[in-house]
Design an enzyme around this catalytic site. Structure first.
Site, PDB file in Angstrom:
ATOM      1  N   GLY A 252       0.823  -1.209   0.000  1.00 46.48           N
ATOM      2  CA  GLY A 252       0.000   0.000   0.000  1.00 46.48           C
ATOM      3  C   GLY A 252       0.857   1.260   0.000  1.00 46.48           C
ATOM      4  N   ASP A 253       1.980   1.208   0.709  1.00 44.34           N
ATOM      5  CA  ASP A 253       2.884   2.367   0.742  1.00 44.34           C
ATOM      6  C   ASP A 253       3.450   2.625  -0.658  1.00 44.34           C
ATOM      7  OD1 ASP A 253       2.423   2.099   3.434  1.00 44.34           O
ATOM      8  OD2 ASP A 253       4.388   1.265   3.898  1.00 44.34           O
TER       9      ASP A 253
HETATM   10  N1  LIG Z   1      -1.711 -10.764  -3.110  1.00 43.27           N
HETATM   11  C1  LIG Z   1      -1.570  -9.748  -3.971  1.00 43.27           C
HETATM   12  N2  LIG Z   1      -1.427  -9.966  -5.307  1.00 43.27           N
HETATM   13  C2  LIG Z   1      -1.296  -8.956  -6.172  1.00 43.27           C
HETATM   14  N3  LIG Z   1      -1.315  -7.649  -5.821  1.00 43.27           N
HETATM   15  C3  LIG Z   1      -1.466  -7.367  -4.519  1.00 43.27           C
HETATM   16  C4  LIG Z   1      -1.587  -8.390  -3.510  1.00 43.27           C
HETATM   17  N4  LIG Z   1      -1.701  -7.791  -2.303  1.00 43.27           N
HETATM   18  C5  LIG Z   1      -1.632  -6.468  -2.529  1.00 43.27           C
HETATM   19  N5  LIG Z   1      -1.518  -6.206  -3.861  1.00 43.27           N
HETATM   20  C6  LIG Z   1      -1.435  -4.898  -4.518  1.00 43.27           C
HETATM   21  O1  LIG Z   1      -1.044  -3.918  -3.573  1.00 43.27           O
HETATM   22  C7  LIG Z   1      -2.088  -2.948  -3.384  1.00 43.27           C
HETATM   23  C8  LIG Z   1      -2.092  -2.490  -1.937  1.00 43.27           C
HETATM   24  O2  LIG Z   1      -2.308  -3.595  -1.096  1.00 43.27           O
HETATM   25  P1  LIG Z   1      -3.105  -3.531   0.291  1.00 43.27           P
HETATM   26  O3  LIG Z   1      -4.549  -3.241   0.031  1.00 43.27           O
HETATM   27  O4  LIG Z   1      -2.778  -4.786   1.011  1.00 43.27           O
HETATM   28  O5  LIG Z   1      -2.437  -2.262   0.979  1.00 43.27           O
HETATM   29  P2  LIG Z   1      -2.267  -1.872   2.531  1.00 43.27           P
HETATM   30  O6  LIG Z   1      -3.202  -2.705   3.358  1.00 43.27           O
HETATM   31  O7  LIG Z   1      -2.377  -0.411   2.621  1.00 43.27           O
HETATM   32  O8  LIG Z   1      -0.759  -2.329   2.808  1.00 43.27           O
HETATM   33  P3  LIG Z   1       0.411  -1.626   3.706  1.00 43.27           P
HETATM   34  O9  LIG Z   1      -0.252  -0.619   4.611  1.00 43.27           O
HETATM   35  O10 LIG Z   1       1.063  -2.773   4.424  1.00 43.27           O
HETATM   36  O11 LIG Z   1       1.365  -0.993   2.761  1.00 43.27           O
HETATM   37  C9  LIG Z   1      -3.368  -3.655  -3.862  1.00 43.27           C
HETATM   38  O12 LIG Z   1      -4.347  -2.712  -4.288  1.00 43.27           O
HETATM   39  C10 LIG Z   1      -2.828  -4.507  -5.010  1.00 43.27           C
HETATM   40  O13 LIG Z   1      -2.697  -3.750  -6.206  1.00 43.27           O
HETATM   41 MG   LIG Z   2      -1.632   0.799   4.165  1.00 40.18          MG
END
Ligand SMILES: Nc1ncnc2c1ncn2[C@@H]1O[C@H](COP(=O)(O)OP(=O)(O)OP(=O)(O)O)[C@@H](O)[C@H]1O
Ligand SMILES: [Mg+2]
Length: 310
Positions: A252-253
């Protein structure tokens, strides 16, 4: 210019361990250290994409000095307020099979005077050409409306603000109307008081409500389900890319970093969204919060499908 703000940076110390034995001597193998904290992760991903940024926030003690050194090595300019105490070191223990145990410190306590110094520093850098990225949690002494205060202060000077936070920090910050937000689906649901995992329909409805509140670009990441993007002009859904998953921490970052970098470069909105999706997919293929290479992101970008939603 992009300025990232990390209130509570860290050295992330990742170590491999055979198996964790509580109340006994545990020996670590393969210890690696890297700079961490969400704003700093955004700076690292911007650097990997070929961009530059200044990293601000609070640093303390010898760990703080190490962080400054590691940031400079990565081509990131550190410009932190020094506070007393010691910046935290977070221990991440990886057992065979990839099982992760995290032991995090709280971080130093920040005084009202030091908060004032950070506010003044950011305001002195603020202009219509500056984009601020406010990301991550706070340390002791920092009020839960810190992001709200900072957003109001820099927006007054014409800067744009990008927010990636959760809980009360996110809720309070929204009162000051940041330009771009990137909650994951859980954080979005939590803000609106919804229990459990929201459905796609709920995500779309809630994402649109943030736009109605005045946020210009809302990006809701949905882990392996991809992401939804909302503006006044339209809404898009992008399925995630079929990549080999190594670590989703920090994906997400990286997504926030790519959006911010793309917008700062003046890229067209749909290209920014593609870049964000591709960069986040690249991030899950790397260990820990290590950002993907620009070459990988460029290759993945060709595979992104952006589907307009009615
Ligand atoms: N298993 C996966 N396969 C492919 N792409 C993924 C996967 N997990 C995450 N992503 C990509 O990364 C993006 C961000 O992931 P996520 O929604 O988990 O962010 P987050 O919860 O804010 O993570 P963090 O705060 O740890 O950085 C998703 O929208 C997707 O594009
Ligand atoms: Mg995040």
């Amino acid at each position: 210019m992009i300025i990232t703000v990390t209130i509570n940076p860290a050295i992330d110390k990742t170590a491999e361990i055979g198996a964790i034995h509580p109340r006994a001597l545990n020996r670590l193998t393969k210890v690696e250290k890297d700079v961490g904290g969400k704003g700093i992760n955004v700076s690292k991903a911007i650097a990997a994409l070929g961009g530059s940024s200044v990293a601000c926030g609070f640093l303390a003690g010898s760990t703080g000095r190490l962080i400054e050194e590691l940031l400079r090595e990565k081509g990131i300019t550190p410009d932190f307020i020094r506070v007393s105490g010691e910046t935290r070191t977070n221990l991440k223990l990886v057992e065979p099979g990839g099982y992760l145990t995290e032991i995090n410190e709280q971080g130093p306590t920040v005084t009202e005077g030091e908060l004032e110094a950070l506010r003044n520093k950011l305001v002195s850098c603020a202009s219509p050409e500056t984009v601020f990225v406010l990301a991550g949690s706070r340390c002791p002494g920092v009020p839960e409306d810190i992001y709200r205060q900072l957003i109001l202060a820099v927006k007054e000077k014409g800067s744009r603000v990008f927010l990636d936070a959760d809980g009360p920090l996110f809720a309070k910050a929204l009162e000051a109307c940041p330009d771009v937000v990137k909650p994951n689906s859980f954080e979005l649901a939590q803000y609106f008081g919804l229990e459990g995992e929201p459905s796609r329909e709920e995500i779309v409805a809630l994402g649109r409500r943030l736009v109605e509140k005045g946020v210009k670009l809302v990006c809701v990441s949905m882990g392996g389900e991809g992401a939804c993007f909302f503006t006044e002009e339209g809404a898009w859904y992008a399925p995630s890319l079929p990549v080999e998953v190594r670590s989703t921490v920090g994906a997400g970052d990286t997504m926030a970093a790519a959006l911010c970098y793309g917008l700062d470069q003046g890229m067209a909105l749909e290209d920014c969204l593609r870049l964000a999706l591709a960069a986040s997919a690249g991030a899950v293929t790397t260990a820990g919060t290590k950002p993907p290479s620009r070459m990988l992101v460029d290759t993945l970008m060709e595979q992104v499908t952006l589907l307009p939603m009615a």
